[in-house]
Design a protein around this motif. Structure first.
Motif, PDB file in Angstrom:
ATOM      1  N   VAL A 228      50.431  27.930  50.204  1.00  9.13           N
ATOM      2  CA  VAL A 228      49.916  28.074  48.847  1.00  9.13           C
ATOM      3  C   VAL A 228      49.221  29.427  48.696  1.00  9.13           C
ATOM      4  CG1 VAL A 228      49.665  25.579  48.638  1.00  9.13           C
ATOM      5  CG2 VAL A 228      47.689  26.956  49.291  1.00  9.13           C
ATOM      6  N   LEU A 229      49.295  29.977  47.486  1.00 11.03           N
ATOM      7  CA  LEU A 229      48.721  31.295  47.201  1.00 11.03           C
ATOM      8  C   LEU A 229      47.459  31.162  46.366  1.00 11.03           C
ATOM      9  CD1 LEU A 229      48.941  34.462  47.104  1.00 11.03           C
ATOM     10  CD2 LEU A 229      50.186  34.131  44.939  1.00 11.03           C
ATOM     11  N   PRO A 230      46.286  31.557  46.900  1.00 10.33           N
ATOM     12  CA  PRO A 230      45.088  31.584  46.061  1.00 10.33           C
ATOM     13  C   PRO A 230      45.095  32.836  45.171  1.00 10.33           C
ATOM     14  CG  PRO A 230      44.552  31.576  48.441  1.00 10.33           C
ATOM     15  CD  PRO A 230      45.991  31.927  48.292  1.00 10.33           C
ATOM     16  N   THR A 231      44.908  32.641  43.888  1.00  6.52           N
ATOM     17  CA  THR A 231      44.737  33.785  42.991  1.00  6.52           C
ATOM     18  C   THR A 231      43.258  34.035  42.723  1.00  6.52           C
ATOM     19  OG1 THR A 231      45.032  32.322  41.080  1.00  6.52           O
ATOM     20  CG2 THR A 231      46.988  33.482  41.893  1.00  6.52           C
ATOM     21  N   ALA A 232      42.432  33.085  43.119  1.00  7.36           N
ATOM     22  CA  ALA A 232      40.966  33.162  43.058  1.00  7.36           C
ATOM     23  C   ALA A 232      40.469  31.991  43.899  1.00  7.36           C
ATOM     24  CB  ALA A 232      40.471  33.057  41.617  1.00  7.36           C
ATOM     25  N   PRO A 233      39.181  31.970  44.264  1.00  7.78           N
ATOM     26  CA  PRO A 233      38.695  30.842  45.059  1.00  7.78           C
ATOM     27  C   PRO A 233      38.983  29.498  44.397  1.00  7.78           C
ATOM     28  CG  PRO A 233      37.054  32.584  45.016  1.00  7.78           C
ATOM     29  CD  PRO A 233      38.125  32.972  44.028  1.00  7.78           C
ATOM     30  N   ARG A 234      39.664  28.616  45.149  1.00  7.85           N
ATOM     31  CA  ARG A 234      39.985  27.262  44.701  1.00  7.85           C
ATOM     32  C   ARG A 234      40.936  27.240  43.503  1.00  7.85           C
ATOM     33  NH1 ARG A 234      35.151  26.866  47.329  1.00  7.85           N
ATOM     34  NH2 ARG A 234      34.853  24.968  48.591  1.00  7.85           N
ATOM     35  N   GLN A 235      41.666  28.315  43.274  1.00  9.82           N
ATOM     36  CA  GLN A 235      42.721  28.357  42.263  1.00  9.82           C
ATOM     37  C   GLN A 235      43.998  28.790  42.972  1.00  9.82           C
ATOM     38  OE1 GLN A 235      41.779  30.542  38.663  1.00  9.82           O
ATOM     39  NE2 GLN A 235      39.641  29.878  38.707  1.00  9.82           N
ATOM     40  N   VAL A 236      44.977  27.896  43.074  1.00 15.65           N
ATOM     41  CA  VAL A 236      46.138  28.176  43.910  1.00 15.65           C
ATOM     42  C   VAL A 236      47.449  27.904  43.189  1.00 15.65           C
ATOM     43  CG1 VAL A 236      44.817  27.641  45.993  1.00 15.65           C
ATOM     44  CG2 VAL A 236      46.227  25.868  44.954  1.00 15.65           C
ATOM     45  N   ILE A 237      48.488  28.614  43.643  1.00 13.84           N
ATOM     46  CA  ILE A 237      49.863  28.394  43.214  1.00 13.84           C
ATOM     47  C   ILE A 237      50.604  27.761  44.384  1.00 13.84           C
ATOM     48  CG2 ILE A 237      52.012  29.464  42.454  1.00 13.84           C
ATOM     49  CD1 ILE A 237      50.328  31.748  41.269  1.00 13.84           C
ATOM     50  N   MET A 249      44.156  18.900  47.718  1.00 17.08           N
ATOM     51  CA  MET A 249      43.490  20.137  47.305  1.00 17.08           C
ATOM     52  C   MET A 249      42.637  19.898  46.062  1.00 17.08           C
ATOM     53  SD  MET A 249      46.209  23.219  48.034  1.00 17.08           S
ATOM     54  CE  MET A 249      47.686  22.457  47.319  1.00 17.08           C
ATOM     55  N   ARG A 250      43.153  19.136  45.112  1.00 21.19           N
ATOM     56  CA  ARG A 250      42.374  18.852  43.896  1.00 21.19           C
ATOM     57  C   ARG A 250      41.124  18.056  44.232  1.00 21.19           C
ATOM     58  NH1 ARG A 250      47.962  17.983  41.433  1.00 21.19           N
ATOM     59  NH2 ARG A 250      48.304  19.894  40.229  1.00 21.19           N
ATOM     60  N   ALA A 251      41.231  17.133  45.193  1.00 18.12           N
ATOM     61  CA  ALA A 251      40.070  16.345  45.600  1.00 18.12           C
ATOM     62  C   ALA A 251      38.999  17.224  46.225  1.00 18.12           C
ATOM     63  CB  ALA A 251      40.494  15.257  46.580  1.00 18.12           C
ATOM     64  N   ALA A 252      39.420  18.387  46.767  1.00 17.73           N
ATOM     65  CA  ALA A 252      38.472  19.336  47.357  1.00 17.73           C
ATOM     66  C   ALA A 252      37.969  20.356  46.333  1.00 17.73           C
ATOM     67  CB  ALA A 252      39.130  20.056  48.530  1.00 17.73           C
ATOM     68  N   GLY A 253      38.302  20.140  45.057  1.00 20.10           N
ATOM     69  CA  GLY A 253      37.791  20.999  43.996  1.00 20.10           C
ATOM     70  C   GLY A 253      38.691  22.138  43.595  1.00 20.10           C
ATOM     71  N   CYS A 254      39.966  22.090  43.982  1.00 21.45           N
ATOM     72  CA  CYS A 254      40.902  23.171  43.661  1.00 21.45           C
ATOM     73  C   CYS A 254      41.692  22.873  42.390  1.00 21.45           C
ATOM     74  CB  CYS A 254      41.882  23.385  44.806  1.00 21.45           C
ATOM     75  SG  CYS A 254      41.118  23.915  46.354  1.00 21.45           S
ATOM     76  N   THR A 255      42.041  23.937  41.691  1.00 20.20           N
ATOM     77  CA  THR A 255      42.994  23.860  40.583  1.00 20.20           C
ATOM     78  C   THR A 255      44.355  24.273  41.142  1.00 20.20           C
ATOM     79  OG1 THR A 255      41.310  24.422  38.942  1.00 20.20           O
ATOM     80  CG2 THR A 255      43.609  24.763  38.317  1.00 20.20           C
ATOM     81  N   VAL A 256      45.358  23.418  40.987  1.00 23.35           N
ATOM     82  CA  VAL A 256      46.663  23.649  41.595  1.00 23.35           C
ATOM     83  C   VAL A 256      47.724  23.780  40.511  1.00 23.35           C
ATOM     84  CG1 VAL A 256      48.388  22.794  43.230  1.00 23.35           C
ATOM     85  CG2 VAL A 256      45.953  22.293  43.606  1.00 23.35           C
ATOM     86  N   SER A 257      48.395  24.933  40.483  1.00 25.18           N
ATOM     87  CA  SER A 257      49.537  25.147  39.593  1.00 25.18           C
ATOM     88  C   SER A 257      50.803  25.197  40.446  1.00 25.18           C
ATOM     89  CB  SER A 257      49.383  26.466  38.825  1.00 25.18           C
ATOM     90  OG  SER A 257      48.182  26.477  38.069  1.00 25.18           O
ATOM     91  N   THR A 258      51.896  24.617  39.943  1.00 27.11           N
ATOM     92  CA  THR A 258      53.115  24.559  40.750  1.00 27.11           C
ATOM     93  C   THR A 258      54.306  25.148  39.996  1.00 27.11           C
ATOM     94  OG1 THR A 258      53.705  22.332  39.968  1.00 27.11           O
ATOM     95  CG2 THR A 258      52.300  22.478  41.926  1.00 27.11           C
ATOM     96  N   PHE A 259      55.319  25.538  40.776  1.00 27.85           N
ATOM     97  CA  PHE A 259      56.577  26.002  40.192  1.00 27.85           C
ATOM     98  C   PHE A 259      57.729  25.453  41.023  1.00 27.85           C
ATOM     99  CE2 PHE A 259      55.804  28.902  43.575  1.00 27.85           C
ATOM    100  CZ  PHE A 259      56.989  29.547  43.903  1.00 27.85           C
TER     101      PHE A 259
END
Length: 282
Positions: A228-237, A249-259
């Motif tokens: 996964v690629l972080p674009t900012a802390p806890r924001q990942v692609i 990851m979301r349970a750990a406070g991350c925002t996850v975007s997928t493609f």
């Protein structure tokens, strides 16, 4: 490795993969060059939307299909770039593309890894600004790690080598970043069973929280669920199709975007981290 992404080096899949034949590059049966190009454009749009400036490698018709995976041929420290040396023979020409790009961008070149040394970017994990962990395996050898240390130790950076398992063989390739993806300075997504034990202990000793990716998804994806690629802390692609890992990851406070990336990432064994070479993070 998870600070806000400001500048990143990429290569268009349209140019890199246009003539690629799956058996030559160890791509799976799901590889489709046109579909891969469309999926790469989706990733590119997501990276650009994060606010990062994308610097493009050449569009030359050079047949270097794997050059779309820009993470591997170079490494960037605060002081400049290091041109690496590829362990995969078909990728030996790629570091030259990166060196030309850095010169054009005005990024200083700190040095080069020379044969018989080999280092690939996928084996390099910045634990903090002064500690670089490097996986020693089928693509990165001790000679390369020593050269990397010789270049970085005068800058106050410790380079620590960790042995990797062979896992699925030389052709499949297990990088250190196959089993860890930083999510923030103090958080990482991991597949613990394949982590070098000493590396795992160091992460725990430094207070870095470890999010366990789903083991079945890891195996089903040949590790791409973890890439996964972080674009900012806890924001990942991330690659779509691995809901349990995304939920962790979301349970750990991350925002996850997928493609969708079946033809690009799953078939070609390289995820969103592999497809980007961060040049500047805030």
């Amino acid at each position: 490795m998870a600070g806000p992404l400001k500048r990143v080096l990429m290569r268009s899949a349209t140019s890199a993969m246009r003539h690629a034949k799956a058996p030559d590059w160890h791509y799976g049966p799901g590889f489709d060059a046109r579909k891969a190009a469309v999926q790469h454009e989706q990733l590119t749009a997501m990276v650009a939307a994060s606010g990062a400036e994308i610097e493009w490698l050449t569009d030359a018709d050079d047949g270097l299909a794997d050059s779309v995976f820009t993470h591997d041929p170079s490494l960037v420290a605060d002081q400049g770039a290091i041109i690496l040396s590829m362990g995969k023979a078909l990728r030996r020409a790629e570091p030259g593309l990166h060196e030309a790009a850095y010169i054009s961008m005005g990024v200083p070149i700190l040095g080069r890894i020379e044969a018989p040394g080999q280092v690939e970017g996928g084996d390099c994990v910045w634990v903090d600004k002064t500690t670089l962990a490097v996986g020693r395996g089928v693509r990165t050898n001790q000679a390369g790690i020593q050269q990397l240390s010789d270049l970085l130790s005068p800058k106050g950076i410790s380079v620590l080598g960790f042995d990797l398992p062979l896992w699925q063989g030389e052709e499949a390739c297990l990088h250190l970043m196959s089993v860890i993806s930083p999510l923030a300075d103090d958080l990482a997504l991991v597949h613990a069973p394949l982590l070098p034990a000493a590396f795992y202990q160091m992460l725990r000793a430094r207070g870095i929280g470890l999010v366990e990716g789903d083991a079945d998804e890891f195996m089903a994806s040949n590790g791409l669920s973890l890439n996964v690629l972080p674009t900012a802390p806890r924001q990942v692609i991330a690659v779509a199709g691995f809901p349990r890992t995304a939920a962790a990851m979301r349970a750990a406070g991350c925002t996850v975007s997928t493609f969708e990336a079946d033809a690009l990432c799953i078939a070609c064994e390289g995820g969103p981290t592999c497809l980007t070479r961060p040049v500047l993070r805030q």
